[in-house]
Write a protein that holds these residues in place. Sequence first.
Motif, short mmCIF file in Angstrom:
data_model
loop_
_atom_site.label_atom_id
_atom_site.label_comp_id
_atom_site.label_asym_id
_atom_site.label_seq_id
_atom_site.Cartn_x
_atom_site.Cartn_y
_atom_site.Cartn_z
N GLN A 66 0.80 -1.22 0.00
CA GLN A 66 0.00 0.00 0.00
C GLN A 66 0.84 1.27 0.00
OE1 GLN A 66 -2.58 -1.90 3.34
NE2 GLN A 66 -3.81 -0.27 2.49
N LEU A 67 2.11 1.16 0.41
CA LEU A 67 2.95 2.34 0.57
C LEU A 67 4.40 1.96 0.37
CD1 LEU A 67 3.43 5.32 1.72
CD2 LEU A 67 3.63 4.20 3.96
N ILE A 68 5.15 2.81 -0.35
CA ILE A 68 6.59 2.65 -0.46
C ILE A 68 7.24 3.98 -0.08
CG2 ILE A 68 6.55 3.15 -2.95
CD1 ILE A 68 9.05 1.32 -3.20
N VAL A 69 8.36 3.90 0.67
CA VAL A 69 9.03 5.08 1.19
C VAL A 69 10.48 5.11 0.71
CG1 VAL A 69 9.66 6.38 3.26
CG2 VAL A 69 7.54 5.02 3.23
N PHE A 70 10.93 6.29 0.29
CA PHE A 70 12.28 6.52 -0.22
C PHE A 70 13.05 7.43 0.74
CE2 PHE A 70 9.82 5.31 -3.88
CZ PHE A 70 10.69 4.54 -4.65
N PRO A 71 14.37 7.56 0.57
CA PRO A 71 15.17 8.42 1.45
C PRO A 71 14.95 9.92 1.22
CG PRO A 71 16.51 6.66 0.49
CD PRO A 71 15.22 6.68 -0.26
N GLU A 72 15.63 10.69 2.04
CA GLU A 72 15.60 12.16 2.00
C GLU A 72 16.09 12.68 0.65
OE1 GLU A 72 17.60 15.85 4.61
OE2 GLU A 72 18.25 13.78 4.92
N THR A 73 15.43 13.70 0.14
CA THR A 73 15.76 14.37 -1.14
C THR A 73 16.12 13.36 -2.23
OG1 THR A 73 18.11 14.76 -0.54
CG2 THR A 73 16.52 16.50 -0.03
N ARG A 124 2.55 17.68 2.16
CA ARG A 124 3.88 18.24 1.91
C ARG A 124 4.47 18.70 3.24
NH1 ARG A 124 4.58 23.63 -1.65
NH2 ARG A 124 3.29 24.42 0.07
N TYR A 125 5.70 18.30 3.49
CA TYR A 125 6.40 18.75 4.69
C TYR A 125 7.75 19.31 4.30
CZ TYR A 125 9.23 18.73 8.90
OH TYR A 125 10.08 19.12 9.90
N ARG A 126 8.04 20.51 4.79
CA ARG A 126 9.33 21.14 4.58
C ARG A 126 10.15 21.04 5.86
NH1 ARG A 126 6.86 26.53 1.51
NH2 ARG A 126 6.83 25.64 -0.61
N LYS A 127 11.34 20.50 5.75
CA LYS A 127 12.19 20.22 6.91
C LYS A 127 12.36 21.47 7.77
CE LYS A 127 16.66 17.94 7.80
NZ LYS A 127 17.86 17.37 7.11
N THR A 128 12.08 21.32 9.07
CA THR A 128 12.13 22.46 9.97
C THR A 128 13.48 22.62 10.66
OG1 THR A 128 11.12 21.05 11.68
CG2 THR A 128 9.65 22.50 10.42
N HIS A 129 14.24 21.52 10.80
CA HIS A 129 15.53 21.56 11.47
C HIS A 129 16.62 21.20 10.45
CE1 HIS A 129 12.75 21.27 14.83
NE2 HIS A 129 13.70 21.77 15.59
N LEU A 130 17.29 22.21 9.97
CA LEU A 130 18.29 22.00 8.92
C LEU A 130 19.64 21.65 9.52
CD1 LEU A 130 17.41 25.00 6.57
CD2 LEU A 130 16.63 22.63 6.38
N TRP A 131 20.26 20.62 8.95
CA TRP A 131 21.64 20.28 9.29
C TRP A 131 22.53 21.46 8.91
CZ3 TRP A 131 23.96 16.73 12.10
CH2 TRP A 131 25.31 16.44 11.89
N PRO A 132 23.61 21.72 9.66
CA PRO A 132 24.42 22.92 9.37
C PRO A 132 24.80 23.10 7.90
CG PRO A 132 25.11 21.97 11.45
CD PRO A 132 24.07 21.04 10.89
N LEU A 133 25.12 22.03 7.20
CA LEU A 133 25.52 22.17 5.80
C LEU A 133 24.36 22.57 4.89
CD1 LEU A 133 27.92 19.10 5.38
CD2 LEU A 133 28.53 21.51 5.74
N THR A 180 12.20 19.02 1.14
CA THR A 180 10.78 18.69 1.22
C THR A 180 10.55 17.20 1.06
OG1 THR A 180 10.15 20.87 0.38
CG2 THR A 180 8.54 19.10 0.12
N THR A 181 9.57 16.69 1.78
CA THR A 181 9.09 15.32 1.58
C THR A 181 7.59 15.37 1.29
OG1 THR A 181 10.79 14.22 2.89
CG2 THR A 181 8.69 13.10 2.69
N LEU A 182 7.18 14.53 0.36
CA LEU A 182 5.78 14.47 -0.06
C LEU A 182 5.20 13.08 0.20
CD1 LEU A 182 6.14 16.11 -3.60
CD2 LEU A 182 5.54 17.27 -1.46
N LEU A 183 3.94 13.06 0.58
CA LEU A 183 3.13 11.83 0.54
C LEU A 183 2.25 11.95 -0.70
CD1 LEU A 183 1.79 9.21 1.53
CD2 LEU A 183 0.35 10.63 3.02
N ILE A 184 2.48 11.05 -1.63
CA ILE A 184 1.76 11.06 -2.91
C ILE A 184 0.86 9.83 -2.95
CG2 ILE A 184 2.04 10.87 -5.41
CD1 ILE A 184 4.79 12.27 -5.00
N THR A 185 -0.40 10.04 -3.27
CA THR A 185 -1.35 8.94 -3.43
C THR A 185 -1.82 8.91 -4.88
OG1 THR A 185 -3.39 10.20 -3.02
CG2 THR A 185 -2.13 9.47 -1.07
N PRO A 186 -2.61 7.92 -5.26
CA PRO A 186 -3.14 7.92 -6.63
C PRO A 186 -3.94 9.17 -6.98
CG PRO A 186 -3.35 5.75 -5.68
CD PRO A 186 -2.89 6.65 -4.57
N ASP A 187 -4.37 9.93 -5.97
CA ASP A 187 -5.11 11.17 -6.22
C ASP A 187 -4.21 12.39 -6.33
OD1 ASP A 187 -7.63 9.89 -6.16
OD2 ASP A 187 -7.64 9.94 -3.97
#
Length: 271
Positions: free
Chosen positions: A34-41, A105-114, A93-100
């Motif tokens: 029902q769901l597949i998840v991939f890494p950051e960016t 949409r979530y934009r990372k709130t805590h950025l790594w220094p780099l 940003t990370t997205l949850l995408i469905t067939p619709d």
Amino acid sequence: MKVEFAQLAGRDNGTAQNLDRALAAIAACAVDTQLIVFPETYLMGFPTADTVADYAEPVDGPAVQAIVQAAQERSIAVVIGLAESDGDQFYNTTLLITPDGVALRYRKTHLWPLESEMFTPGDRYATCLWNGVRVGLLICYDIEFPETARALAQLGADLLIVTNGNMDPYGPTHRTAIMARAQENQMFAMMVNRVELGEGGLLFAGGSALVDPFGTLLFEAGRDEGQFSVELDLEQLLAARKDYVYLKDQRIKLPGEVIEHNDGTRELMIP
């Protein structure tokens, strides 16, 4: 509920190659996944301050739309990260995408220094209803701050999904953090990390994991590439919350305005 981890190597500033691999992974999912998840960016890999303007795309750009089409064709949900462009700002940003289409949409709130030299931090946490489960998203470094997962819990999250880009020597840090975030919020937590050496010299640590609402590690991947299938027993949510519910007993609530949307999405604005 069957979900799959796509613990893959990626190419930094390599949208075409990464997109091809993501589409292949979606096509390879089991029929009942029902769901597949991939890494950051994952769609672009990690850009630099010099390359982010060349590789970042808006949410309605071609890379995301290719994932939307694949989700529609397979009737599956996909969680995947990208470098997002929005006007003159760039976001991790990370997205949850469905067939619709794009459900969350979530934009990372805590950025790594780099990252702080190229990305703007997000200003809110959000959850949505998907298949009867309220889902919240976080990204990598976010989970080292307990307030992030607690914010999603205050929005009713049952399942925390973390797109990860964690590298050596910090693998053990995220292993500990993801177990704690699940246990202290009585929710499932699913974390999917990248592997192998990136172009910037970072060695990504793998260790993708699924944790139940008691904080028990149900699955942990090694350091190699793989597409792994796991089952979520959603009855464990009720079992974990049967005798006590931390959210009801907590004395200090996180501040911020909660916004309810007609589509079932809930947002907590960072004050």
